[in-house]
Design a protein around this motif. Structure first.
Motif, mmCIF file in Angstrom:
data_model
loop_
_atom_site.group_PDB
_atom_site.id
_atom_site.type_symbol
_atom_site.label_atom_id
_atom_site.label_comp_id
_atom_site.label_asym_id
_atom_site.label_seq_id
_atom_site.Cartn_x
_atom_site.Cartn_y
_atom_site.Cartn_z
ATOM 1 N N PHE A 46 1.011 4.736 1.024
ATOM 2 C CA PHE A 46 0.262 5.590 1.944
ATOM 3 C C PHE A 46 0.699 7.032 1.753
ATOM 4 O O PHE A 46 1.823 7.404 2.101
ATOM 5 N N LYS A 47 -0.160 7.834 1.133
ATOM 6 C CA LYS A 47 0.098 9.262 0.890
ATOM 7 C C LYS A 47 1.384 9.501 0.107
ATOM 8 O O LYS A 47 1.991 10.568 0.214
ATOM 9 N N LEU A 85 -7.210 2.604 0.962
ATOM 10 C CA LEU A 85 -7.531 3.358 2.178
ATOM 11 C C LEU A 85 -8.092 4.707 1.762
ATOM 12 O O LEU A 85 -7.472 5.428 0.971
ATOM 13 N N LEU A 112 -1.833 5.905 11.281
ATOM 14 C CA LEU A 112 -3.174 6.468 11.336
ATOM 15 C C LEU A 112 -3.401 7.246 12.627
ATOM 16 O O LEU A 112 -4.140 8.243 12.640
ATOM 17 N N TYR A 119 -13.034 6.870 7.815
ATOM 18 C CA TYR A 119 -11.944 6.207 7.093
ATOM 19 C C TYR A 119 -12.360 4.760 6.846
ATOM 20 O O TYR A 119 -12.992 4.135 7.704
ATOM 21 N N PHE A 139 -10.514 1.144 5.413
ATOM 22 C CA PHE A 139 -9.298 0.449 4.975
ATOM 23 C C PHE A 139 -9.704 -0.944 4.513
ATOM 24 O O PHE A 139 -10.307 -1.700 5.287
ATOM 25 N N GLY A 164 -4.479 5.898 0.267
ATOM 26 C CA GLY A 164 -3.634 4.721 0.123
ATOM 27 C C GLY A 164 -4.069 3.906 -1.076
ATOM 28 O O GLY A 164 -5.263 3.664 -1.266
ATOM 29 N N ILE A 212 0.862 -1.181 0.000
ATOM 30 C CA ILE A 212 0.000 0.000 0.000
ATOM 31 C C ILE A 212 0.898 1.230 0.000
ATOM 32 O O ILE A 212 1.785 1.366 0.851
ATOM 33 N N GLN A 245 0.707 0.328 10.277
ATOM 34 C CA GLN A 245 -0.444 1.054 9.738
ATOM 35 C C GLN A 245 -1.192 1.797 10.845
ATOM 36 O O GLN A 245 -1.546 2.971 10.702
ATOM 37 N N GLU A 257 -2.580 10.666 12.016
ATOM 38 C CA GLU A 257 -3.643 11.344 11.266
ATOM 39 C C GLU A 257 -4.673 11.956 12.207
ATOM 40 O O GLU A 257 -5.220 13.020 11.959
#
Length: 680
Positions: free
Chosen positions: A541-542, A580, A605, A591, A593, A567, A539, A601, A608
């Motif tokens: 992620f950003k 995600l 998060l 959110y 996932f 994601g 994945i 992970q 976040e």
């Protein structure tokens, strides 16, 4: 109504079995308990034959003397009803009270918890002994409360006696009213399992292949919980009728029992039995295992039942039966550490198990504070240190509340259904462990929330963030509750396999994630398990982190333009697809996932969500747990070192360590298994 323990200060006590010891020892035992600063002594829960040596013949002389002697030393007594271990005369005369395996084989006398809850004979005989005991002790000045039975559903959490099958049939009739309703709820049209007479309805039995109807299995767990509560209610009603001024509780937290319902309906507060050493001996090959620190999460679950609670058995020595569970001795400092672990999470009463190690029976290696020889040892000295500290801080801490901004959500339905359903049950366990580790290692205090039909928006609004990893069973009512929570500013995150089942455990004919789709703004266009021989997808992620997407992958389809993809998958046939997503909804955000959470992970998060991990006050290594209790605007910060090595912490402002009175600031070394309780 919230049920919680009410104490004016933190109090300590111990479990004691006067029937195990020569009466010549009692006075010295009680004297030393009092010298250790104990308030409570717990007894009686395994002594039915002492109270009723033969049917209808009652004897209270031994415990009368034991209770009177405890009273002489100012100790308060918690009396247990003795129904966890029926006498030999009872099981011999009334074999129908015994529990039975799913294969139909009866358990026999010789250990404990070998009875069944639904035997009318056992209920009748239990009622008699409880009535005789409470009438005898209802006015005794030493006795303050009652423990019902002991560790309901411990050792055995399934029941298949003839009485259970009969009671289940009546339970199903009451719930469904007609066979058509039952057949619909259990989906019996599949494999031609349709019932045409109530006489055909039993608890699950062995099948070929050995895979009983899953909807039937879910109801079986609900029935077991209701049976357990019904059995406890028989005793609670008797105790309250005859001793309204003595409180009522029970101890332990085991499977197939809705402890929230039981506490709300029957008890004054909930009591737990805490044995962190289990975490040190159970093999855990996962990343960064929590070991004894995992018990902090168990205590968080207890706190969801009773915000302030009691520990009726706090581990005080190495644990072991003659047949299993060979545990090491607590290292110097761990007994104190575990006591503060319980207090940090909401315990206002802690009783050690046990006063002295038994010299007979299955638990001769389940050590207490004192050894067989009764000579001084380091465990007694450690308890003495704790007791002296508790006397200094007990009035400050008692009644205060645990402080958390985030909660991990679950439900009994999903826990019970997930035991049998391997398409999400194991994932729920893995994700739960990942989030617990993320909370612990990132110093984020967290609560547990059990979602119930009675759960209100105000209960959820206490938290900035809710995490519900894999709620397969999720109703429209629950989805609407979460939508309201997010609209009013909350943040919520779900994982794969969410929202696709109804309360019976049958699947909706809706795109996954069912009633959650409107909130999260996605549906699932495809999914797959990760095969053992396959390369694990990744994945992105950003665009900043590459994370593994283990176990299960849902490929998400955006249903709304306002859904942000944070994601995407790579290294798979679904390359570039959403994994995600985030959607702003009202004042909050959701959110989703499409996978199973791991520690990395979950930790990302948490950043976040911008939760308070108290970095403005401390710099803490991972080995330290941070917990907060607060009262009247004053915060009490517990820093617990679970490491066998000293840990250096940075304290960014001045605090007073209320265990010593010293000011703590700047660099501070926390010794192995040491504890700080800081007031600000």
């Amino acid at each position: 109504m919230v049920k919680k323990l009410v104490e004016d200060k933190i109090k300590l006590g111990v479990c004691y079995y006067p029937e195990h010891w020569s009466e010549e020892l009692w006075e010295d035992d009680y004297r030393r308990m009092k010298e250790l600063g104990f308030t409570y002594v717990r007894m009686g829960e395994f002594a039915w034959t002492i109270f009723e040596p033969e049917e209808g013949v009652f004897s209270f002389e031994l415990f009368d003397r034991a209770v009177a002697k405890a009273h002489e030393y100012g100790l308060k007594v918690i009396m247990g009803t003795p129904t966890a271990t029926p006498p030999a005369w009872l099981t011999h005369k009334y074999p129908e009270v015994l529990n039975v395996t799913q294969d139909g084989i009866s358990y026999q006398h010789g250990a404990r918890r070998h009875y069944n809850y639904n035997s009318e004979t056992y209920q009748r005989l239990s009622s008699i002994i409880v009535t005789k005991m409470v009438k005898h002790y209802k006015d005794h000045p030493a006795i303050v409360g009652w423990q019902i039975d002991n560790e309901l559903n411990c050792e055995m959490d399934v029941f298949y006696s003839e009485a259970d099958h009969k009671a289940f049939r009546e339970w199903a009739k009451a719930k469904y009213e007609t066979l058509d309703n039952l057949n619909q709820a259990w989906g019996t049209v599949f494999w031609n399992q349709t019932y045409t007479s109530w006489d055909q309805v039993y608890l699950t039995r062995k099948t070929v292949p050995n895979s009983p109807n899953p909807h039937h299995m879910l109801d079986e767990k609900r029935f077991i919980s209701d049976s357990t509560i019904s059995f406890a209610k028989v005793q609670a009603d008797i105790l309250r009728k005859h001793a309204p001024d003595q409180w009522v509780t029970t101890n332990g937290m085991f499977n197939h029992l809705d402890n929230h319902k039981m506490t709300n309906e029957l008890l004054d507060f909930f009591a737990y039995d805490s044995y962190p050493n289990f975490g040190r001996v159970i093999e855990d090959k996962s990343e960064k295992p929590l070991r004894d620190r995992k018990w902090s999460w168990n205590l968080s679950i207890v706190r969801s039942i009773s915000p302030n609670f009691a520990i009726f058995e706090q581990q005080s020595g190495p644990g072991g039966w003659v047949t299993r569970m060979e545990q090491p001795s607590p290292k110097p400092g761990q007994l104190r550490l575990w006591t503060y672990q319980s207090i940090a999470h909401g315990a206002d009463m802690v009783m050690y198990f046990r006063w002295r190690t038994a010299t007979k029976g299955t638990e001769i290696y389940w050590h207490g504070i004192n050894d067989y020889h009764n000579l001084p040892n380091r465990r007694v000295k450690e308890v003495d240190k704790v007791s002296k500290e508790i006397q200094l801080i007990g009035e400050k801490i008692a009644g205060s509340s645990y402080k958390a901004e985030v909660a991990l959500v679950t439900s009994y339905d999903n826990e019970w259904d997930g035991e049998f359903d391997k398409w999400y049950g194991p994932y729920a366990s893995k994700s739960k462990d990942a989030w617990i580790k993320a909370f612990q290692y990132n110093h984020v205090p967290a609560d547990a929330v059990y979602l119930r039909n009675e759960t209100t928006i105000n209960e959820l609004k206490k938290y900035k963030v809710l995490i519900y990893p894999h709620p397969a069973i999720l109703t429209k009512q629950q989805a609407e509750l979460f939508k309201e929570y997010v609209k009013e500013g909350g943040k919520i995150i779900f994982g794969c396999r969410s929202g696709y089942k109804d309360e019976t455990g049958q699947t909706y004919m809706k795109a996954f994630p069912g009633y959650l789709a409107d909130l999260v703004g996605v549906t699932v266009e495809d999914f797959t398990r990760v095969a053992p021989f396959e390369e694990v997808p990744s994945i992105n992620f950003k665009g900043e982190n590459v994370l593994e997407a283990n176990d299960f992958n849902e490929i998400l389809h955006l249903q709304s333009d306002d859904v942000e993809v944070i994601g995407t998958y790579s290294n798979a046939y679904f390359e570039g697809k959403p994994a995600l997503v985030k959607r702003n909804y009202g004042l909050g955000s959701s959110y989703y996932f499409g996978g199973v959470f791991n520690l990395e992970q979950a930790s990302l998060l948490l950043k976040e969500f911008e939760l308070n991990n108290y970095q403005d006050q401390f710099e803490l290594p991972e080995e330290i747990e941070l917990a907060i209790r607060h009262n009247d605007g004053i915060e009490y910060t517990f820093l617990l070192n679970y490491s066998e090595r000293p840990q250096e912490i940075i304290v960014k402002k001045e605090f007073r360590n209320i265990l010593t009175g010293n000011i703590v600031t700047n660099k501070h070394t926390l010794n192995p298994y040491d504890v700080l309780v800081l007031e600000s």
